[in-house]
Design a protein around this motif. Structure first.
Motif, PDB file in Angstrom:
ATOM      1  N   SER A 193       0.977  -1.321   0.091  1.00 34.09           N
ATOM      2  CA  SER A 193      -0.058  -0.064   0.081  1.00 34.09           C
ATOM      3  C   SER A 193       0.799   1.200   0.036  1.00 34.09           C
ATOM      4  N   ARG A 194       2.360   1.277   0.336  1.00 33.65           N
ATOM      5  CA  ARG A 194       2.826   2.398   0.262  1.00 33.65           C
ATOM      6  C   ARG A 194       2.889   3.169  -1.091  1.00 33.65           C
ATOM      7  N   GLU A 195       3.247   1.984  -2.070  1.00 35.77           N
ATOM      8  CA  GLU A 195       3.199   2.480  -3.403  1.00 35.77           C
ATOM      9  C   GLU A 195       2.107   3.108  -3.801  1.00 35.77           C
ATOM     10  N   ARG A 196       1.017   2.250  -3.437  1.00 32.02           N
ATOM     11  CA  ARG A 196      -0.387   2.969  -3.961  1.00 32.02           C
ATOM     12  C   ARG A 196      -0.579   4.238  -3.370  1.00 32.02           C
ATOM     13  N   ILE A 197      -0.389   4.604  -2.104  1.00 33.62           N
ATOM     14  CA  ILE A 197      -0.642   5.782  -1.578  1.00 33.62           C
ATOM     15  C   ILE A 197       0.236   6.835  -1.795  1.00 33.62           C
ATOM     16  N   ARG A 198       1.555   6.389  -2.261  1.00 32.75           N
ATOM     17  CA  ARG A 198       2.617   7.541  -2.862  1.00 32.75           C
ATOM     18  C   ARG A 198       1.764   8.038  -4.327  1.00 32.75           C
ATOM     19  N   ALA A 199       1.314   7.118  -4.977  1.00 29.32           N
ATOM     20  CA  ALA A 199       0.832   7.850  -6.347  1.00 29.32           C
ATOM     21  C   ALA A 199      -0.523   8.264  -6.209  1.00 29.32           C
ATOM     22  N   ALA A 200      -1.503   7.860  -5.133  1.00 27.64           N
ATOM     23  CA  ALA A 200      -2.514   8.591  -4.850  1.00 27.64           C
ATOM     24  C   ALA A 200      -2.341   9.953  -4.471  1.00 27.64           C
ATOM     25  N   PHE A 201      -1.239  10.178  -3.818  1.00 29.79           N
ATOM     26  CA  PHE A 201      -0.822  11.489  -3.248  1.00 29.79           C
ATOM     27  C   PHE A 201      -0.671  12.473  -4.656  1.00 29.79           C
ATOM     28  N   ARG A 202       0.174  11.807  -5.617  1.00 31.01           N
ATOM     29  CA  ARG A 202       0.557  12.601  -6.846  1.00 31.01           C
ATOM     30  C   ARG A 202      -0.669  12.829  -7.486  1.00 31.01           C
ATOM     31  N   SER A 203      -1.553  11.832  -7.702  1.00 33.93           N
ATOM     32  CA  SER A 203      -2.656  11.874  -8.508  1.00 33.93           C
ATOM     33  C   SER A 203      -3.670  13.255  -7.987  1.00 33.93           C
ATOM     34  N   ALA A 204      -3.561  13.370  -6.653  1.00 35.43           N
ATOM     35  CA  ALA A 204      -4.570  14.203  -6.074  1.00 35.43           C
ATOM     36  C   ALA A 204      -3.960  15.554  -6.040  1.00 35.43           C
ATOM     37  N   GLU A 205      -2.606  15.468  -6.640  1.00 36.85           N
ATOM     38  CA  GLU A 205      -1.853  16.967  -6.508  1.00 36.85           C
ATOM     39  C   GLU A 205      -1.402  17.384  -5.191  1.00 36.85           C
ATOM     40  N   LEU A 206      -1.353  16.368  -4.622  1.00 34.52           N
ATOM     41  CA  LEU A 206      -0.610  16.695  -2.991  1.00 34.52           C
ATOM     42  C   LEU A 206       0.839  16.192  -2.942  1.00 34.52           C
ATOM     43  N   LYS A 207       1.577  16.874  -2.040  1.00 35.90           N
ATOM     44  CA  LYS A 207       2.844  16.473  -1.941  1.00 35.90           C
ATOM     45  C   LYS A 207       3.310  15.432  -0.662  1.00 35.90           C
ATOM     46  N   PHE A 208       3.703  14.620  -0.950  1.00 37.53           N
ATOM     47  CA  PHE A 208       3.985  13.423   0.141  1.00 37.53           C
ATOM     48  C   PHE A 208       4.865  14.049   0.677  1.00 37.53           C
ATOM     49  N   PRO A 209       4.801  13.968   2.184  1.00 31.85           N
ATOM     50  CA  PRO A 209       5.710  14.663   3.302  1.00 31.85           C
ATOM     51  C   PRO A 209       7.258  14.171   3.009  1.00 31.85           C
ATOM     52  N   LEU A 210       8.096  15.104   2.793  1.00 27.66           N
ATOM     53  CA  LEU A 210       9.410  14.890   2.748  1.00 27.66           C
ATOM     54  C   LEU A 210      10.032  14.839   4.137  1.00 27.66           C
ATOM     55  N   ALA A 211       9.846  13.448   4.530  1.00 22.57           N
ATOM     56  CA  ALA A 211      10.001  13.385   6.055  1.00 22.57           C
ATOM     57  C   ALA A 211      10.060  11.986   6.275  1.00 22.57           C
ATOM     58  N   ARG A 212      10.174  11.534   7.617  1.00 18.85           N
ATOM     59  CA  ARG A 212      10.290  10.231   7.986  1.00 18.85           C
ATOM     60  C   ARG A 212       8.616   9.697   8.422  1.00 18.85           C
ATOM     61  N   VAL A 213       7.991   8.833   7.618  1.00 19.49           N
ATOM     62  CA  VAL A 213       6.454   8.644   7.875  1.00 19.49           C
ATOM     63  C   VAL A 213       6.620   7.116   8.316  1.00 19.49           C
ATOM     64  N   ILE A 214       6.262   6.923   9.726  1.00 21.12           N
ATOM     65  CA  ILE A 214       5.925   5.615   9.962  1.00 21.12           C
ATOM     66  C   ILE A 214       4.384   5.341  10.378  1.00 21.12           C
ATOM     67  N   VAL A 215       4.055   4.548   9.825  1.00 24.00           N
ATOM     68  CA  VAL A 215       2.489   4.060  10.234  1.00 24.00           C
ATOM     69  C   VAL A 215       2.389   2.680  10.899  1.00 24.00           C
ATOM     70  N   ASN A 216       1.790   2.673  11.907  1.00 24.23           N
ATOM     71  CA  ASN A 216       1.847   1.292  12.835  1.00 24.23           C
ATOM     72  C   ASN A 216       0.109   1.047  12.646  1.00 24.23           C
ATOM     73  N   LEU A 217      -0.077  -0.092  12.290  1.00 25.73           N
ATOM     74  CA  LEU A 217      -1.389  -0.748  12.192  1.00 25.73           C
ATOM     75  C   LEU A 217      -1.630  -1.417  13.581  1.00 25.73           C
ATOM     76  N   ALA A 218      -2.431  -0.877  14.552  1.00 23.24           N
ATOM     77  CA  ALA A 218      -2.442  -1.268  15.944  1.00 23.24           C
ATOM     78  C   ALA A 218      -3.855  -2.018  15.723  1.00 23.24           C
ATOM     79  N   PRO A 219      -4.084  -3.184  16.742  1.00 20.29           N
ATOM     80  CA  PRO A 219      -3.039  -3.849  17.482  1.00 20.29           C
ATOM     81  C   PRO A 219      -1.799  -4.512  16.694  1.00 20.29           C
ATOM     82  N   ALA A 220      -0.624  -4.295  17.167  1.00 22.58           N
ATOM     83  CA  ALA A 220       0.609  -4.829  16.477  1.00 22.58           C
ATOM     84  C   ALA A 220       0.488  -6.282  16.293  1.00 22.58           C
ATOM     85  N   ASP A 221       0.061  -7.060  17.328  1.00 22.44           N
ATOM     86  CA  ASP A 221       0.149  -8.366  17.317  1.00 22.44           C
ATOM     87  C   ASP A 221      -0.983  -9.378  16.751  1.00 22.44           C
ATOM     88  N   THR A 222      -1.802  -8.538  16.009  1.00 15.95           N
ATOM     89  CA  THR A 222      -2.970  -9.234  15.065  1.00 15.95           C
ATOM     90  C   THR A 222      -2.516  -8.952  13.627  1.00 15.95           C
TER      91      THR A 222
END
Length: 508
Positions: free
Chosen positions: A44-73
């Motif tokens: 989904s990382r690549e899908r979301i990056r491309a979706a940002f470009r298609s919506a003419e949004l700039k993807f954050p030029l930063a360290r982006v960490i996504v955690n899907l909680a609960p992490a043990d499921t």
């Protein structure tokens, strides 16, 4: 910057809440997703990056960490794409609304479209239980999701609509709630087409009224398959609870109609005899429902019963008793409901003409015995009603007399089912076939003469305890069809009449 957006996950039929926790911080630009996601989640990382470009949004030029909680499921599939997309917008300040009671479900494509996903209804029902009052889903799934009460559903076609909605530039209109309309039946088959076979029709009427399993034995061309296909036309209407249960299973498999998202007609599943045991019970890396679960609250028809593999047939025994099937895999264990009517048809021997009044059977005795014994005693014992389908006589085929229609039979079946619904109100039992042993004698009062007949039958035929219970249950249905509260001698006699074929064919 930190944000937390709600989503929903699904494993089998079990939906659960998931939170997309996103941190956007200074550091080497990267985009990582953690939280025990499978390959589809990580992609989904690549899908979301491309979706940002298609919506003419700039993807954050930063360290982006996504955690899907609960992490043990374990998280599977692409259902979390939309939640991850929104969580990044929230973390970067593009969205400022309070979204604590809002959930996002859907797959994001490279051009920003929000694609439909399977299992939306069970996920939205879970969101309702978790206390969420608003859910954003793919537009194609919105009507299905609207079945859930107490939840405002928004259908999203593209991520730009999310931006327009929260910026107030183009606010989305909530999906209109699904309305349960009176069932409209346009059956292409009807019992009026069937000439003769009055005994079999009556047996099917009792089976439909009480939800009883039915076995038909007869030679080729006697009409077994034709009759079975018409059984669904006399089945009683589904309750709303039954419709939701069935729709949940069909939604997981992605076979729910967009125009008719709620299953309102009882399923009729007729798998080919080459089906595997896993195809019947369900399976796969992430266990999917099998035919017995897809037939939940409906009919599972097995034509040419002895041609099914022994393993496939024996796997039916426990689900027929427990009304559920548990599938265990390395990824986890899933339990699917499978309360269905088992209807089967078979020939009495390989050539099909054993016992035929005019045609001679060419099978040897040993060959015929081996064929009939493919059906084990324990499986045979689970058929409440066993009926012989005799060849149709010429006088019936050429008769101009109009046969009774499915609509007329269905009216009687519906009345009997309504009696049962009133009898079992407040319990999990929905029909006579589901009567449990602890209340069997309470709901099946028997007259003295009927009890004497049943005792004689039990001793003479050497019935098992299961067969005794099933005769009582069928007798209860026969009495309901007659409008009788008490089971009398004629009701027992009819039930026993439909329980004797195993003595004819299996005890030869």
């Amino acid at each position: 910057m930190f944000a937390k957006i709600n989503s929903m996950g699904l494993f089998g039929l079990n939906a659960f809440a998931v939170q997309a926790e996103t941190e956007v911080s200074r550091g080497t630009p990267c985009f990582d997703i953690v939280g025990l996601g499978d390959t589809a989640v990580k992609e989904s990382r690549e899908r979301i990056r491309a979706a940002f470009r298609s919506a003419e949004l700039k993807f954050p030029l930063a360290r982006v960490i996504v955690n899907l909680a609960p992490a043990d499921t374990k998280k599977t599939g692409s259902v979390h794409d939309l939640a991850i997309f929104v969580s990044i917008l929230k973390a970067t300040g593009e969205i400022t609304d309070d979204l604590d009671r809002t959930a996002f479900i859907g797959e994001v494509s490279l051009n920003g479209d929000v694609r439909p996903v399977n299992g939306v209804l069970p996920m939205v029902l879970c969101a309702q239980r978790e206390g969420f009052d608003t859910v954003f889903v793919p537009a194609e799934n919105a009507y299905e999701a609207s079945v859930a009460e107490g939840v405002t559903v928004y259908g999203v076609e593209n991520v730009r609509e999310i931006l327009g909605h929260f910026s107030r530039e183009a606010v989305l209109i909530p999906q209109k709630k699904y309305e349960v309309l009176p069932e409209e039946r346009f059956d292409t088959v009807d019992f009026a087409d069937v000439k003769g076979q009055q005994t079999v029709k009556k047996a099917m009427e009792y089976a439909a009224a009480g939800g009883h399993n039915l076995l038909m034995i007869g030679p080729p061309g006697s009409g077994k398959s034709m009759l079975a296909k018409r059984l669904s036309t006399i089945m009683p209407a589904m309750t709303f609870r039954e419709s939701v249960e069935t729709t949940n299973i069909h939604s997981v498999c992605g076979i729910v109609s967009r125009e008719e998202p709620l299953v309102v007609r009882r399923p009729f599943r007729s798998p080919h005899h080459t089906i595997s045991a896993a195809g019947l019970s369900g399976g796969g890396g992430v266990p999917r429902p099998g035919e017995i679960s897809l037939a939940h609250n409906g009919i599972l028809f097995l034509d040419e019963l002895p041609e099914f593999s022994r393993q496939a047939l024996e796997i039916l025994r426990q689900p027929l008793e427990d009304k559920q099937v548990t599938i265990s895999r390395a990824s986890g264990t899933v339990t699917y409901p499978c309360s269905f009517m088992l209807v089967a048809a078979m020939n009495p021997c390989p050539c099909g003409y054993f016992g035929h009044p005019t045609r001679k059977c060419i099978c040897g005795q040993k060959q015929a015995r081996a064929y009939i014994n493919k059906i084990s005693g324990p499986l045979l014992d689970r058929f409440d009603i066993q009926v012989e389908v005799a060849p149709v006589e010429y006088s019936h085929l050429s008769s101009k007399t109009k046969e009774e229609s499915s609509a007329a039979i269905r009216e009687r079946v519906q009345r009997a089912r309504e009696i049962q619904q009133e009898r079992f109100k407040g319990t999990d039992i929905i029909c006579n076939a589901g009567i449990t042993s602890d209340i069997l004698h309470e709901v099946c009062p028997v007259t003295e003469s009927a009890n004497e007949l049943l005792k004689g039958v039990f001793e003479k035929m050497g019935l098992s305890a299961r067969a005794y219970d099933r005769i009582l249950k069928v007798s209860r249905t026969v009495a309901d069809m007659d409008g009788s509260e008490v089971i009398d001698r004629p009701h027992i006699a009819k039930a026993v009449q439909f329980r004797s074929l195993d003595r004819k064919y299996w005890n030869e």
